[in-house]
Design an enzyme around this catalytic site. Structure first.
Site, mmCIF file in Angstrom:
data_model
loop_
_atom_site.group_PDB
_atom_site.id
_atom_site.type_symbol
_atom_site.label_atom_id
_atom_site.label_comp_id
_atom_site.label_asym_id
_atom_site.label_seq_id
_atom_site.Cartn_x
_atom_site.Cartn_y
_atom_site.Cartn_z
ATOM 1 N N ASP A 296 48.154 42.135 40.900
ATOM 2 C CA ASP A 296 47.804 42.959 42.058
ATOM 3 C C ASP A 296 48.262 42.315 43.362
ATOM 4 O O ASP A 296 48.149 42.916 44.437
ATOM 5 C CB ASP A 296 46.302 43.256 42.091
ATOM 6 C CG ASP A 296 45.444 42.006 42.151
ATOM 7 O OD1 ASP A 296 45.997 40.896 42.162
ATOM 8 O OD2 ASP A 296 44.200 42.156 42.193
ATOM 9 N N ASP B 159 47.640 43.990 35.772
ATOM 10 C CA ASP B 159 46.394 43.661 36.459
ATOM 11 C C ASP B 159 45.583 44.927 36.739
ATOM 12 O O ASP B 159 46.125 45.900 37.282
ATOM 13 C CB ASP B 159 46.718 42.979 37.787
ATOM 14 C CG ASP B 159 45.878 41.749 38.042
ATOM 15 O OD1 ASP B 159 44.874 41.569 37.341
ATOM 16 O OD2 ASP B 159 46.233 40.981 38.950
ATOM 17 N N LYS C 188 44.747 42.456 32.583
ATOM 18 C CA LYS C 188 43.999 41.317 33.122
ATOM 19 C C LYS C 188 42.921 41.849 34.043
ATOM 20 O O LYS C 188 43.141 42.829 34.762
ATOM 21 C CB LYS C 188 44.908 40.360 33.896
ATOM 22 C CG LYS C 188 44.163 39.129 34.456
ATOM 23 C CD LYS C 188 45.099 38.185 35.180
ATOM 24 C CE LYS C 188 45.386 38.626 36.594
ATOM 25 N NZ LYS C 188 44.176 38.560 37.476
ATOM 26 N N GLU D 27 39.450 40.365 36.632
ATOM 27 C CA GLU D 27 38.763 39.226 37.221
ATOM 28 C C GLU D 27 37.267 39.291 36.949
ATOM 29 O O GLU D 27 36.672 40.372 36.965
ATOM 30 C CB GLU D 27 39.003 39.189 38.734
ATOM 31 C CG GLU D 27 40.461 38.994 39.118
ATOM 32 C CD GLU D 27 40.657 38.905 40.624
ATOM 33 O OE1 GLU D 27 39.635 38.856 41.354
ATOM 34 O OE2 GLU D 27 41.818 38.901 41.085
ATOM 35 N N GLU E 243 41.891 29.788 38.233
ATOM 36 C CA GLU E 243 42.522 29.713 39.553
ATOM 37 C C GLU E 243 41.713 28.846 40.503
ATOM 38 O O GLU E 243 40.493 28.983 40.609
ATOM 39 C CB GLU E 243 42.698 31.101 40.163
ATOM 40 C CG GLU E 243 43.364 31.058 41.542
ATOM 41 C CD GLU E 243 43.832 32.395 42.061
ATOM 42 O OE1 GLU E 243 44.374 32.430 43.182
ATOM 43 O OE2 GLU E 243 43.660 33.405 41.350
#
Length: 364
Positions: free
Chosen positions: A112, A151, A181, A183, A250
């Site tokens: 993204d 994403d 993916k 988050e 990350e």
């Protein structure tokens, strides 16, 4: 002579043109099983003409001949098991995916981050699922062997596992991705489980989660305290148990990331998390240097090229050569037989004389 007059003459058959040799050669006819090939062993003869592509033709995917085997979730697990680092890079369109495929990376992430690097947005919060679908399709057209991951953008998966599953299906079916993916840590475990149960691989993302930057107080390193490190590990274990095939770590201290990697059964992909992860990922625009001077980069980015500088120099040189009439040169133009040109030139002169005579008659 006026343009309209030329068109009128062409329609009446008074203007003749010649065909050029730009037609692409026809492909060889297939031979019946057991029949002799029209070409010698090794393929077409060396003197076979190459097909010419216009500037509007797609680059095409890398040639199939000698292509490596398709990377899968199993491939990535095997790389982790034997200690071979996984190489992942982002791509946001056909061209960036094409070069990543040719470079031989293992995975391409349609991140993204394209909100900023491709669409000029301020942050990732603005990009939509429709935007991601479009860019995923573009990337998919250029990739054959790499494992592609799309994403899920902010707002496309947080409401419920059902919403997340619908979004994931869209990126796989319409976006032609191999995986998605998202988050989030333990709180997203039910969502990850719903997607993986449907047969869609999920790459989880813990530590610094940019979509939640406002809740985190900005882009801050995570896991710098013992308590914070325990939280990162707990999130990583939770998403693994929910079915994620891998975890992005990350902005996590290298020691913590290495410890988390040892605790997990699935690969970890680091971005600002040290060399102890199972693999690494970088934003392609950052690592290739495709941005103007003065742009602030995260500490973890290593710039491997100067794409911006090369492009700027090329465009400035093009600008100068056009202004000076250096470009295009003779080698950049298409030839016309001399006798054909002379015939056309005489015809134009005759038409101009006729026009002048008509103008004189009107004056009288």
């Amino acid at each position: 002579m006026s343009h309209h007059h030329l068109l009128r003459l062409a329609r009446c058959g008074r203007l003749t043109t010649t065909t050029t040799s730009r037609t692409r050669p026809s492909p060889p006819r297939p031979t019946a099983p057991g029949a002799a090939s029209p070409f010698p062993p090794g393929g077409a003869p060396a003197h076979a003409p190459q097909a010419r592509r216009s500037s509007h033709s797609p680059l095409g995917a890398p040639a199939a001949g000698g292509a490596r085997r398709k990377v899968t979730v199993g491939t990535l697990a095997a790389q982790r098991a034997r200690g071979e680092p996984i190489v992942m890079v982002t791509a946001h369109d056909f061209a960036s995916a094409h070069v990543a495929e040719r470079a031989g990376v293992d995975c391409v992430l349609v991140g993204d981050s394209l909100a900023m690097v491709a669409l000029g947005m301020d942050d990732t919060a603005e990009v939509t699922l429709a935007d991601m679908e479009l860019h995923c399709r573009s990337v998919a057209r250029a990739t054959r062997s790499v494992f592609t991951i799309g994403d899920l953008p902010m707002g496309s998966y947080e409401i419920s596992p059902a919403q997340a599953l619908a979004s994931a299906i869209r990126l796989v079916k319409a976006g032609r991705m191999s995986a998605v993916k998202l988050e989030g840590g333990a709180a997203l475990a039910p969502t990850i489980r719903a997607i993986t149960t449907a047969g869609i691989p999920v790459l989880a993302h813990v530590g610094l989660t940019p979509q939640r930057q406002h809740a985190l107080g900005g882009f801050r390193v995570q896991g710098k305290t013992a308590q914070g490190a325990r939280a990162v590990l707990a999130d990583a274990l939770a998403v693994q148990d929910a079915g994620a095939f891998g975890v992005v770590l990350e902005a996590v201290p290298a020691e913590v990331a290495a410890a988390v990697t040892r605790k997990l059964r699935v690969p970890t992909i680091g971005i600002g998390a040290g060399a102890g992860c199972s693999g690494q990922v970088l934003v392609q625009v950052d690592m290739t240097g495709n941005f103007p001077p003065g742009r602030k980069l995260p500490k973890f980015v290593k710039q491997y090229g100067d794409v911006w500088g090369e492009a700027l120099r090329a465009i400035e040189r093009y600008r100068d050569e056009v202004k000076e009439r250096v470009y295009p040169g003779k080698e950049h133009t298409y030839p016309m037989p001399e006798e054909e040109w002379r015939e056309f030139e005489r015809w134009v002169e005759e038409q101009e004389e006729e026009e002048e005579e008509e103008e004189e008659k009107k004056k009288k």
